[in-house]
Design a protein around this motif. Structure first.
Motif, PDB file in Angstrom:
ATOM      1  N   GLU A   1       0.752  -1.299   0.013  1.00 15.90           N
ATOM      2  CA  GLU A   1       0.002   0.121   0.075  1.00 15.90           C
ATOM      3  C   GLU A   1       0.760   1.110   0.035  1.00 15.90           C
ATOM      4  O   GLU A   1       0.591   2.178  -0.732  1.00 15.90           O
ATOM      5  N   LYS A   2       2.132   1.171   0.813  1.00 15.29           N
ATOM      6  CA  LYS A   2       2.742   2.541   0.694  1.00 15.29           C
ATOM      7  C   LYS A   2       3.436   2.645  -0.786  1.00 15.29           C
ATOM      8  O   LYS A   2       3.632   3.573  -1.140  1.00 15.29           O
ATOM      9  N   ALA A   3       3.749   1.509  -1.376  1.00 16.25           N
ATOM     10  CA  ALA A   3       4.428   1.714  -2.535  1.00 16.25           C
ATOM     11  C   ALA A   3       3.306   2.156  -3.742  1.00 16.25           C
ATOM     12  O   ALA A   3       3.729   3.095  -4.473  1.00 16.25           O
ATOM     13  N   GLU A   4       2.133   1.855  -3.562  1.00 16.49           N
ATOM     14  CA  GLU A   4       1.197   2.408  -4.280  1.00 16.49           C
ATOM     15  C   GLU A   4       0.815   3.859  -4.016  1.00 16.49           C
ATOM     16  O   GLU A   4       0.693   4.738  -5.201  1.00 16.49           O
ATOM     17  N   LEU A   5       0.968   4.173  -2.739  1.00 14.97           N
ATOM     18  CA  LEU A   5       0.899   5.555  -2.382  1.00 14.97           C
ATOM     19  C   LEU A   5       2.022   6.629  -3.263  1.00 14.97           C
ATOM     20  O   LEU A   5       1.662   7.484  -3.848  1.00 14.97           O
ATOM     21  N   ILE A   6       3.171   5.993  -2.913  1.00 16.11           N
ATOM     22  CA  ILE A   6       4.468   6.779  -3.462  1.00 16.11           C
ATOM     23  C   ILE A   6       4.261   6.776  -5.169  1.00 16.11           C
ATOM     24  O   ILE A   6       4.401   7.656  -5.653  1.00 16.11           O
ATOM     25  N   GLU A   7       3.542   5.708  -5.785  1.00 19.53           N
ATOM     26  CA  GLU A   7       3.416   5.616  -7.016  1.00 19.53           C
ATOM     27  C   GLU A   7       2.291   6.542  -7.768  1.00 19.53           C
ATOM     28  O   GLU A   7       2.568   7.427  -8.470  1.00 19.53           O
ATOM     29  N   ASN A   8       1.349   6.608  -7.087  1.00 18.88           N
ATOM     30  CA  ASN A   8       0.200   7.435  -7.112  1.00 18.88           C
ATOM     31  C   ASN A   8       0.468   8.949  -7.006  1.00 18.88           C
ATOM     32  O   ASN A   8       0.021   9.877  -7.702  1.00 18.88           O
TER      33      ASN A   8
ATOM     34  N   GLY B   1       9.547  15.881 -17.299  1.00 14.91           N
ATOM     35  CA  GLY B   1      10.694  16.163 -16.846  1.00 14.91           C
ATOM     36  C   GLY B   1      11.260  16.225 -15.587  1.00 14.91           C
ATOM     37  O   GLY B   1      12.561  16.289 -15.230  1.00 14.91           O
ATOM     38  N   MET B   2      10.189  16.278 -14.702  1.00 17.47           N
ATOM     39  CA  MET B   2      10.522  16.566 -13.377  1.00 17.47           C
ATOM     40  C   MET B   2      10.457  15.325 -12.664  1.00 17.47           C
ATOM     41  O   MET B   2      10.588  15.016 -11.449  1.00 17.47           O
ATOM     42  N   ARG B   3      10.156  14.049 -13.220  1.00 18.45           N
ATOM     43  CA  ARG B   3       9.934  12.895 -12.623  1.00 18.45           C
ATOM     44  C   ARG B   3      11.238  12.211 -11.861  1.00 18.45           C
ATOM     45  O   ARG B   3      11.173  11.899 -10.666  1.00 18.45           O
ATOM     46  N   GLN B   4      12.645  12.378 -12.533  1.00 20.75           N
ATOM     47  CA  GLN B   4      13.646  12.218 -11.787  1.00 20.75           C
ATOM     48  C   GLN B   4      14.120  12.968 -10.573  1.00 20.75           C
ATOM     49  O   GLN B   4      14.901  12.557  -9.577  1.00 20.75           O
ATOM     50  N   VAL B   5      13.519  13.894 -10.365  1.00 23.58           N
ATOM     51  CA  VAL B   5      13.687  14.817  -9.296  1.00 23.58           C
ATOM     52  C   VAL B   5      12.561  15.028  -8.292  1.00 23.58           C
ATOM     53  O   VAL B   5      12.455  15.860  -7.531  1.00 23.58           O
ATOM     54  N   THR B   6      11.560  13.999  -8.488  1.00 27.42           N
ATOM     55  CA  THR B   6      10.428  14.318  -7.446  1.00 27.42           C
ATOM     56  C   THR B   6      10.512  13.297  -6.587  1.00 27.42           C
ATOM     57  O   THR B   6      10.569  12.075  -6.672  1.00 27.42           O
ATOM     58  N   TRP B   7      10.485  14.028  -5.240  1.00 33.18           N
ATOM     59  CA  TRP B   7      10.682  12.759  -3.810  1.00 33.18           C
ATOM     60  C   TRP B   7       9.289  12.635  -3.302  1.00 33.18           C
ATOM     61  O   TRP B   7       8.453  13.797  -3.337  1.00 33.18           O
ATOM     62  N   VAL B   8       8.932  11.424  -3.023  1.00 34.67           N
ATOM     63  CA  VAL B   8       7.883  11.110  -2.284  1.00 34.67           C
ATOM     64  C   VAL B   8       8.564  10.456  -1.040  1.00 34.67           C
ATOM     65  O   VAL B   8       9.016   9.339  -1.200  1.00 34.67           O
ATOM     66  N   ARG B   9       8.161  10.501   0.139  1.00 34.98           N
ATOM     67  CA  ARG B   9       8.567   9.805   1.342  1.00 34.98           C
ATOM     68  C   ARG B   9       7.523   9.871   2.392  1.00 34.98           C
ATOM     69  O   ARG B   9       6.275  10.633   2.307  1.00 34.98           O
ATOM     70  N   ILE B  10       7.342   8.559   2.815  1.00 31.69           N
ATOM     71  CA  ILE B  10       6.391   8.130   4.052  1.00 31.69           C
ATOM     72  C   ILE B  10       6.918   8.365   5.220  1.00 31.69           C
ATOM     73  O   ILE B  10       7.856   7.414   5.524  1.00 31.69           O
ATOM     74  N   MET B  11       6.436   8.924   6.198  1.00 26.62           N
ATOM     75  CA  MET B  11       7.111   9.227   7.556  1.00 26.62           C
ATOM     76  C   MET B  11       5.920   8.599   8.457  1.00 26.62           C
ATOM     77  O   MET B  11       4.585   8.705   8.503  1.00 26.62           O
ATOM     78  N   GLU B  12       6.253   7.431   9.200  1.00 28.43           N
ATOM     79  CA  GLU B  12       5.321   6.788   9.936  1.00 28.43           C
ATOM     80  C   GLU B  12       5.708   7.137  11.468  1.00 28.43           C
ATOM     81  O   GLU B  12       6.833   7.180  11.975  1.00 28.43           O
ATOM     82  N   VAL B  13       4.544   7.456  12.188  1.00 26.60           N
ATOM     83  CA  VAL B  13       4.393   7.965  13.453  1.00 26.60           C
ATOM     84  C   VAL B  13       3.926   6.816  14.329  1.00 26.60           C
ATOM     85  O   VAL B  13       2.981   6.050  14.053  1.00 26.60           O
ATOM     86  N   GLU B  14       4.720   6.546  15.457  1.00 28.15           N
ATOM     87  CA  GLU B  14       4.451   5.688  16.489  1.00 28.15           C
ATOM     88  C   GLU B  14       2.780   5.801  16.778  1.00 28.15           C
ATOM     89  O   GLU B  14       2.391   6.838  16.878  1.00 28.15           O
TER      90      GLU B  14
END
Length: 76
Positions: free
Chosen positions: A22-29, A41-54
């Motif tokens: 599901e996290k991989a799907e979030l990142i892709e979407n 042209g911006m694909r290679q510099v677009t960052w997506v990160r998932i931060m998990e909170v306890e």
């Protein structure tokens, strides 16, 4: 030299709510949504990160939430 803006999207979630798939799907979407706005042209510099909170470290209206609370909302 011109600086290139590198978009960074951060998604905060409660730990143990989403599976690795599901996290991989979030990142892709989210990446695809950004590319629709920014251009391919911006694909290679677009960052997506998932931060998990306890669990229990996230609260809404003073009510602490855990994975079970979020799973109940997802099922509704």
């Amino acid at each position: 030299m011109k600086e290139i803006e590198m978009p960074l999207v951060t998604i905060d979630v409660i730990k143990d709510v989403f599976t690795a798939e599901e996290k991989a799907e979030l990142i892709e979407n989210v990446t695809e949504a950004m590319i629709k706005v920014e251009g391919e042209g911006m694909r290679q510099v677009t960052w997506v990160r998932i931060m998990e909170v306890e669990q229990g470290d996230w609260a809404i209206g003073g009510n602490r939430l855990g994975a079970g609370d979020v799973q109940s909302l997802k099922a509704a």
